[in-house]
Design an enzyme around this catalytic site. Structure first.
Site, short mmCIF file in Angstrom:
data_model
loop_
_atom_site.label_atom_id
_atom_site.label_comp_id
_atom_site.label_asym_id
_atom_site.label_seq_id
_atom_site.Cartn_x
_atom_site.Cartn_y
_atom_site.Cartn_z
N GLU A 91 16.03 -54.57 49.19
CA GLU A 91 15.83 -53.18 48.78
C GLU A 91 16.02 -52.22 49.94
O GLU A 91 15.81 -52.58 51.09
CB GLU A 91 14.42 -53.01 48.21
CG GLU A 91 14.24 -53.78 46.92
CD GLU A 91 12.87 -53.60 46.30
OE1 GLU A 91 12.77 -53.78 45.08
OE2 GLU A 91 11.90 -53.29 47.01
N CYS A 117 15.43 -45.94 54.52
CA CYS A 117 14.66 -47.09 54.98
C CYS A 117 15.44 -48.34 54.59
O CYS A 117 15.72 -48.54 53.41
CB CYS A 117 13.29 -47.05 54.29
SG CYS A 117 12.30 -48.50 54.56
N CYS A 124 10.46 -62.68 54.93
CA CYS A 124 10.00 -62.45 56.31
C CYS A 124 9.19 -63.64 56.77
O CYS A 124 8.46 -64.24 55.99
CB CYS A 124 9.15 -61.18 56.37
SG CYS A 124 8.68 -60.72 58.05
N CYS A 128 2.45 -61.43 57.14
CA CYS A 128 1.27 -60.55 57.14
C CYS A 128 0.53 -60.67 55.80
O CYS A 128 1.17 -60.68 54.74
CB CYS A 128 1.68 -59.11 57.40
SG CYS A 128 2.55 -58.92 58.96
N CYS A 131 1.08 -57.86 53.02
CA CYS A 131 2.46 -57.42 52.74
C CYS A 131 3.11 -58.23 51.62
O CYS A 131 3.13 -59.45 51.66
CB CYS A 131 3.27 -57.53 54.02
SG CYS A 131 5.02 -57.16 53.76
N GLY A 174 11.42 -57.46 55.88
CA GLY A 174 11.71 -58.31 57.03
C GLY A 174 11.39 -57.69 58.37
O GLY A 174 11.03 -56.51 58.48
N GLU A 175 11.49 -58.52 59.41
CA GLU A 175 11.15 -58.11 60.77
C GLU A 175 12.46 -57.95 61.57
O GLU A 175 13.11 -58.94 61.90
CB GLU A 175 10.24 -59.19 61.40
CG GLU A 175 9.99 -59.05 62.88
CD GLU A 175 9.50 -57.68 63.33
OE1 GLU A 175 8.48 -57.20 62.82
OE2 GLU A 175 10.16 -57.09 64.21
N SER A 206 10.76 -50.45 63.32
CA SER A 206 9.35 -50.76 63.17
C SER A 206 9.18 -52.27 63.35
O SER A 206 9.87 -53.06 62.71
CB SER A 206 8.87 -50.35 61.78
OG SER A 206 7.56 -50.81 61.56
N SER A 229 3.69 -51.70 64.43
CA SER A 229 2.71 -51.89 63.36
C SER A 229 1.47 -52.51 63.99
O SER A 229 1.38 -53.72 64.14
CB SER A 229 3.28 -52.83 62.29
OG SER A 229 4.31 -52.17 61.60
N LEU A 230 0.53 -51.67 64.38
CA LEU A 230 -0.63 -52.16 65.13
C LEU A 230 -1.73 -52.65 64.18
O LEU A 230 -2.17 -53.80 64.25
CB LEU A 230 -1.15 -51.05 66.05
CG LEU A 230 -2.21 -51.49 67.05
CD1 LEU A 230 -1.64 -52.49 68.05
CD2 LEU A 230 -2.80 -50.29 67.79
N HIS A 231 -2.18 -51.77 63.35
CA HIS A 231 -3.11 -52.08 62.24
C HIS A 231 -4.52 -52.53 62.61
O HIS A 231 -5.41 -52.54 61.76
CB HIS A 231 -2.53 -53.12 61.27
CG HIS A 231 -1.14 -52.82 60.78
ND1 HIS A 231 -0.63 -51.56 60.70
CD2 HIS A 231 -0.16 -53.65 60.33
CE1 HIS A 231 0.62 -51.60 60.24
NE2 HIS A 231 0.92 -52.85 60.01
N ASN A 305 -1.44 -49.97 50.30
CA ASN A 305 -1.01 -49.90 48.89
C ASN A 305 -1.36 -51.21 48.21
O ASN A 305 -0.73 -52.22 48.48
CB ASN A 305 0.52 -49.74 48.80
CG ASN A 305 0.99 -48.39 49.26
OD1 ASN A 305 0.31 -47.39 49.10
ND2 ASN A 305 2.17 -48.37 49.86
N CYS A 348 5.89 -48.15 51.63
CA CYS A 348 5.89 -49.24 52.59
C CYS A 348 5.13 -50.44 52.07
O CYS A 348 4.10 -50.31 51.45
CB CYS A 348 5.19 -48.80 53.85
SG CYS A 348 5.98 -47.42 54.58
N1 SAH Z 1 8.41 -55.88 59.63
C1 SAH Z 1 8.32 -54.59 60.20
C2 SAH Z 1 9.00 -53.54 59.38
C3 SAH Z 1 8.81 -53.61 57.90
S1 SAH Z 1 7.21 -53.34 57.23
C4 SAH Z 1 6.86 -54.24 60.45
O1 SAH Z 1 5.98 -54.93 59.97
O2 SAH Z 1 6.64 -53.27 61.14
C5 SAH Z 1 7.06 -51.59 57.30
C6 SAH Z 1 5.63 -51.07 57.32
O3 SAH Z 1 4.98 -51.25 56.06
C7 SAH Z 1 4.76 -51.74 58.34
O4 SAH Z 1 4.03 -50.85 59.12
C8 SAH Z 1 3.87 -52.57 57.45
O5 SAH Z 1 2.73 -52.92 58.11
C9 SAH Z 1 3.66 -51.67 56.26
N2 SAH Z 1 3.08 -52.33 55.09
C10 SAH Z 1 3.24 -53.62 54.71
N3 SAH Z 1 2.52 -53.88 53.60
C11 SAH Z 1 1.91 -52.74 53.23
C12 SAH Z 1 1.05 -52.36 52.15
N4 SAH Z 1 0.67 -53.23 51.22
N5 SAH Z 1 0.64 -51.07 52.11
C13 SAH Z 1 1.03 -50.18 53.02
N6 SAH Z 1 1.83 -50.47 54.05
C14 SAH Z 1 2.29 -51.73 54.17
FE1 SF4 Z 2 7.13 -59.00 57.71
FE2 SF4 Z 2 6.58 -56.45 58.31
FE3 SF4 Z 2 5.76 -57.54 55.98
FE4 SF4 Z 2 4.62 -58.29 58.23
S1 SF4 Z 2 4.58 -56.23 57.34
S2 SF4 Z 2 5.31 -59.67 56.61
S3 SF4 Z 2 6.33 -58.24 59.64
S4 SF4 Z 2 7.86 -57.19 56.62
#
Ligand code: SAH
Ligand code: SF4
Length: 360
Positions: A91, A117, A124, A128, A131, A174-175, A206, A229-231, A305, A348
């Site tokens: 996507e 985007c 991936c 995470c 995700c 993906g990363e 990212s 993506s620190l979180h 989300n 995201c």
């Molecule tokens: N893999 C890379 C880029 C893709 S993810 C990364 O992780 O940075 C893009 C962004 O979406 C990241 O900051 C990720 O943490 C965030 N994201 C993933 N799942 C999410 C969710 N359920 N709700 C909101 N943001 C989310």
């Molecule tokens: Fe991969 Fe980014 Fe999703 Fe983590 S948040 S699983 S690195 S796409």
């Protein structure tokens, strides 16, 4: 370079095409058709001799992904589902941002700013726990051509003029740093003035924090923007959210970021996904300030989300605002990300490989 059956015309830089096509001015003509006119077939390339067209058709396909689904959000964002040649889908999302600018007389004018985007992988590896993309596991890296074709398809489909500037965020599926070679070559092809001419300052990668690759990217000094993506502010929680944190902990990421060349007018963005009751306390905000001390940083808070099957919860708006104000009051720039395209699951973390028949 990709395997033969994965090769497309979009895999090549202009310099490479000049080597491949003789006389070399043909390369520039083809490039122009691809990136200024978004040709989707060699037959459209009027000034290219038939013999060469036939050769190119055979060796370097153009039509490498199909739009199988398109959904428009109430806010104008459009989510695309692309089918790749091996049947997998990825996507990409076209986001429309309304920007307020001042004209020469100081009047406020609204302009539309496009941001696309794009995805880096089918699935991936990082896994995470919050995700959706991670749920299907890892399938494969996208090729350079598949990176490029996402933007070309979206520009063509929306008739976006070739000279209209565009931002790219590598925040889809993906990363990107796990697909390092293809990703960095794509950044360079995107920025070619003879092609799509998307300045590298307008491209933001990212990453979930692959510290060794952040270092390597910094050394390449491409002039692009970095988002982390620190979180989480402590390793225990971060390892729960992002299992890769066990290999690259917070300290190693911060060290890599400090070594990254940042444009003096720009900042490194730290994305902080907020999950109710997990990382939304003022104590976490306080630690975040300490952690980012000495970095030209800005923080982007993201509402988690939720999706069916997750135990994590969306945070309360009041806690998001408290968190944001705490940082801003102490001089750390912080914004709350608008969840664009939420109604079509284009926000995201909502990107997930769907069946090619497009059922969501
Ligand atoms: N893999 C890379 C880029 C893709 S993810 C990364 O992780 O940075 C893009 C962004 O979406 C990241 O900051 C990720 O943490 C965030 N994201 C993933 N799942 C999410 C969710 N359920 N709700 C909101 N943001 C989310
Ligand atoms: Fe991969 Fe980014 Fe999703 Fe983590 S948040 S699983 S690195 S796409």
């Amino acid at each position: 370079m990709a395997k033969f059956e994965e090769i497309s015309i979009y895999d090549y830089s202009l310099d490479e095409l000049k080597e491949m096509l003789k006389p070399s001015f043909r390369a520039k003509q083809v490039y122009n058709w691809l990136y200024k006119k978004y040709a989707n077939s060699y037959d459209d390339m009027k000034n290219i001799p038939n013999e060469l067209k036939e050769e190119l058709k055979e060796k370097y396909p153009i039509d490498i992904m199909q739009i199988v689904k398109k959904e428009q959000s109430r806010d104008g964002s459009i989510k695309y589902l692309f089918k790749l040649r091996d049947g997998h889908t990825v996507e990409a999302v076209l986001l429309l941002m309304k920007k307020k600018k001042k004209d020469e007389d100081g009047n406020i004018v609204r302009s539309e700013q496009y941001t696309v985007c794009i995805s880096s992988q089918v699935g991936c590896k990082v896994g995470c726990t919050f995700c959706l993309t991670a749920k299907g596991g890892f399938v494969r890296n996208l090729t350079v051509g598949e990176y490029i074709a996402q933007i070309v398809n979206i520009k063509r489909d929306n008739e976006i003029p070739e000279n209209k500037s565009l931002n790219i965020v590598y925040m889809g599926m993906g990363e990107p740093l796990d697909n390092f070679e293809n990703f960095t070559k794509a950044v360079q092809i995107f920025s070619d003035e003879e092609g799509l001419a998307i300045n590298r300052r307008r491209q933001t990668v990212s990453t979930s924090g692959v510290a060794s690759k952040i270092k390597k990217l910094g050394e390449k000094d491409l002039g692009m923007q970095l988002a982390i993506s620190l979180h989480a502010v402590d390793d225990e929680l971060r390892s729960e959210l992002i299992p890769m944190n066990k290999a690259y902990n917070i300290a190693s990421i911060i060290e890599a970021v400090k070594a990254f060349p940042v444009d003096t007018r720009k900042k490194v963005m730290f994305e902080y996904l907020v999950i109710k009751g997990k990382n939304d306390s003022i104590e976490a905000a306080r630690k975040l300030i300490t952690l980012l001390n000495g970095i030209q940083a800005k923080v982007n808070l993201i509402y988690f989300n939720p999706y069916p099957g997750t135990t994590y919860q969306r945070p309360e708006e009041k806690d998001m605002i408290k968190f944001k104000d705490y940082l801003n009051d102490r001089g750390l720039i912080c914004t709350i990300r608008e969840s664009k395209g939420l109604d079509i699951s284009a926000a995201c973390g909502q990107l997930k490989e769907k069946e090619a028949n497009g059922n969501t």
